[in-house]
Design a protein around this motif. Structure first.
Motif, short mmCIF file in Angstrom:
data_model
loop_
_atom_site.label_atom_id
_atom_site.label_comp_id
_atom_site.label_asym_id
_atom_site.label_seq_id
_atom_site.Cartn_x
_atom_site.Cartn_y
_atom_site.Cartn_z
N VAL A 69 0.66 -1.04 -0.05
CA VAL A 69 0.07 0.11 -0.14
C VAL A 69 0.75 1.43 0.07
O VAL A 69 0.34 2.35 -0.06
CB VAL A 69 -1.12 0.02 1.18
N LEU A 70 2.11 1.20 -0.11
CA LEU A 70 3.06 2.30 -0.23
C LEU A 70 3.33 2.72 -1.58
O LEU A 70 3.15 1.82 -2.45
CB LEU A 70 4.49 1.90 0.48
N ALA A 116 0.41 2.07 5.56
CA ALA A 116 1.28 0.64 5.58
C ALA A 116 1.40 0.50 6.94
O ALA A 116 1.33 -0.69 7.48
CB ALA A 116 2.57 1.01 4.67
N LEU A 117 1.83 1.45 8.10
CA LEU A 117 1.84 1.30 9.35
C LEU A 117 0.42 0.52 9.85
O LEU A 117 0.69 -0.34 10.65
CB LEU A 117 2.04 2.43 10.08
N TRP A 118 -0.54 1.28 9.35
CA TRP A 118 -1.80 0.64 10.03
C TRP A 118 -1.99 -0.84 9.57
O TRP A 118 -2.59 -1.65 10.59
CB TRP A 118 -2.99 1.51 9.42
N VAL A 119 -1.74 -1.21 8.33
CA VAL A 119 -1.63 -2.63 7.90
C VAL A 119 -0.89 -3.53 9.02
O VAL A 119 -1.39 -4.80 9.28
CB VAL A 119 -1.56 -2.58 6.31
N MET A 120 0.22 -3.19 8.97
CA MET A 120 1.37 -3.83 9.96
C MET A 120 0.72 -4.04 11.45
O MET A 120 0.68 -5.20 11.89
CB MET A 120 2.56 -3.30 10.14
N VAL A 121 0.37 -3.05 11.68
CA VAL A 121 -0.14 -3.05 13.16
C VAL A 121 -1.61 -3.82 13.35
O VAL A 121 -1.77 -4.69 14.16
CB VAL A 121 -0.51 -1.64 13.77
N THR A 122 -2.49 -3.74 12.47
CA THR A 122 -3.48 -4.54 12.47
C THR A 122 -3.26 -6.06 12.39
O THR A 122 -3.91 -6.73 13.08
CB THR A 122 -4.68 -4.10 11.32
N ILE A 123 -2.67 -6.30 11.45
CA ILE A 123 -2.33 -7.61 11.27
C ILE A 123 -1.72 -8.56 12.53
O ILE A 123 -2.05 -9.35 13.21
CB ILE A 123 -1.30 -7.90 10.08
N TYR A 124 -0.66 -7.66 13.27
CA TYR A 124 0.11 -8.09 14.41
C TYR A 124 -0.80 -8.13 15.63
O TYR A 124 -0.72 -9.01 16.55
CB TYR A 124 1.29 -7.33 14.81
N ARG A 125 -1.73 -7.05 15.79
CA ARG A 125 -2.63 -6.84 16.75
C ARG A 125 -3.68 -8.00 17.02
O ARG A 125 -3.94 -8.88 17.87
CB ARG A 125 -3.26 -5.52 16.77
N VAL A 129 -7.04 -4.82 1.77
CA VAL A 129 -8.07 -3.93 0.80
C VAL A 129 -8.20 -2.78 1.71
O VAL A 129 -8.51 -1.71 1.10
CB VAL A 129 -9.26 -5.00 0.76
N GLN A 130 -8.64 -3.03 3.03
CA GLN A 130 -8.91 -1.76 3.86
C GLN A 130 -7.70 -0.82 3.71
O GLN A 130 -7.88 0.58 3.75
CB GLN A 130 -9.15 -2.37 5.23
N GLY A 131 -6.44 -1.32 3.69
CA GLY A 131 -5.50 -0.37 3.76
C GLY A 131 -5.20 0.32 2.58
O GLY A 131 -4.75 1.45 2.47
N THR A 132 -5.57 -0.50 1.45
CA THR A 132 -5.35 0.24 -0.10
C THR A 132 -6.58 1.43 -0.15
O THR A 132 -5.86 2.60 -0.63
CB THR A 132 -5.56 -0.90 -0.93
N ALA A 133 -7.66 1.04 0.28
CA ALA A 133 -8.97 1.98 0.35
C ALA A 133 -8.26 3.18 1.21
O ALA A 133 -8.41 4.62 0.90
CB ALA A 133 -9.82 1.69 0.89
N MET A 134 -7.33 3.12 2.30
CA MET A 134 -6.99 3.99 3.11
C MET A 134 -6.05 4.86 2.27
O MET A 134 -5.98 6.04 2.40
CB MET A 134 -6.51 3.54 4.35
N ALA A 135 -5.07 4.19 2.07
CA ALA A 135 -4.09 4.82 1.13
C ALA A 135 -4.65 5.80 -0.09
O ALA A 135 -4.41 6.87 -0.32
CB ALA A 135 -3.09 3.77 0.48
N VAL A 136 -5.57 5.28 -0.72
CA VAL A 136 -6.49 5.93 -1.83
C VAL A 136 -6.80 7.29 -1.34
O VAL A 136 -6.79 8.26 -1.80
CB VAL A 136 -7.30 5.08 -2.76
#
Length: 313
Positions: free
Chosen positions: A27-28, A262-271, A300-307
């Motif tokens: 998503v970067l 990108a940070l949101w995706v990382m944190v969400t997966i690990y959390r 998909v959620q992270g991609t939408a956030m990046a857009v």
């Protein structure tokens, strides 16, 4: 080899090996995604050398020393055709990633090649040994474990935010603590695997507080004891990890908009991995995972956030 070809080679490594992180890289913006793939490939090579159990500990140390010598020579302008070295060197220049941060990253990886890690106590227990007692490295307290987490995970977080972008210096401490949250999650996930390698990362001080002995952990790992007996100890570490994930929440708005998703995706997966470990009753006999389907949903959620961040910039 061109720099573009070097980045492409690193992307192949990241796509193949980065089971959780690659979802965030996608998503970067491309130049930031390239840099993250380069850093990951660099970390992967160090980890692979450290963990290659087909070689003796001494042989792994020699291989790591040779690889480090080659990298340091390339870093000061020596000839190299290693795609990882080429890509990392370019990423360092683009994003002001210091040599010191990468040296710390390797230092953390090398800790597992030491006979006795700084801050650890060596204990013997026969629970996993078919032919007598086996030695285990155990951290005495959380302060000493925190230093380990810093070198193997927080440094990664500090490199990540260099690429993601930030302007508030407070982001650095929050990235450090977010890395600790990630590593504590890894520790809870990998109790069995680590014990089989002679390492128990759950601190002795916490074992005493939870009234759980090393033997109870090891017999639970082998499925010969009651997994519930280690629950209080695992819950203590899980609660500590949750507190550090609070730092990730405070870090997120400090990251540049094109790196925030990108940070949101990382944190969400690990959390979510941490909460799955909890939901599984802190089982130490199997490795808990976030499903591929769930990670794709988060992507998909992270991609939408990046857009959204791009169109509202």
């Amino acid at each position: 080899m061109t720099v573009d070809e070097a980045y492409a080679a690193c992307r192949v490594i990241a796509r193949r090996e980065a089971k959780n992180f690659y979802y965030a890289f996608r998503v970067l913006p491309k130049h930031k995604s390239d840099a993250m793939c380069a850093v990951y490939a660099f970390m992967r090579k160090a980890d692979d050398l450290s963990d290659d159990e087909s070689m003796s500990l001494e042989a792994r140390r020699a291989a790591m020393a040779g690889w480090l010598e080659d990298w340091r020579a390339a870093r000061v302008g020596g000839p190299t055709n290693d795609p990882v070295f080429l890509a990392v060197s370019d990423a360092q220049k683009r994003f002001a990633i210091s040599d010191e941060l990468l040296e710390d990253l390797v230092r953390g990886t090398c800790m597992d090649l030491e006979e006795t890690q700084a801050g650890t106590t060596v204990l013997e227990d026969a629970s996993l040994g078919a032919s007598g007692p086996k030695s285990f490295q155990v951290y005495e307290d959380f302060d000493k474990l925190y230093r380990y987490c810093y070198l193997v995970a927080s440094v990664v977080g500090l490199v990540c935010i260099k690429v993601f972008g930030y302007s508030d210096a407070r982001a650095e401490k929050l990235a450090e603590e977010t890395g600790v949250a990630f590593q504590l999650t890894n520790i809870l996930r990998d109790v069995k695997e680590d014990a089989e390698r002679g390492r128990v990362y759950l601190p002795l001080e916490d074992m005493r507080r939870a009234q759980v002995g090393l033997g109870s952990i090891l017999t639970s790992v082998m499925g010969r004891g009651k997994p519930a007996c280690v629950g209080p100890l695992m819950e203590l570490e899980a609660d500590r990890a949750r507190a550090y994930y609070g730092s990730a929440d405070r870090l997120l708005p400090m990251i540049d908009r094109d790196g925030r998703a990108a940070l949101w995706v990382m944190v969400t997966i690990y959390r979510e991995l941490l909460e799955k470990i909890t939901a599984n009753g802190y089982s130490v006999t199997e490795r808990t995972r976030v499903s591929t389907l769930r990670k794709l949903t988060i992507l998909v959620q992270g991609t939408a956030m990046a857009v959204w961040f791009r169109v509202t910039a």
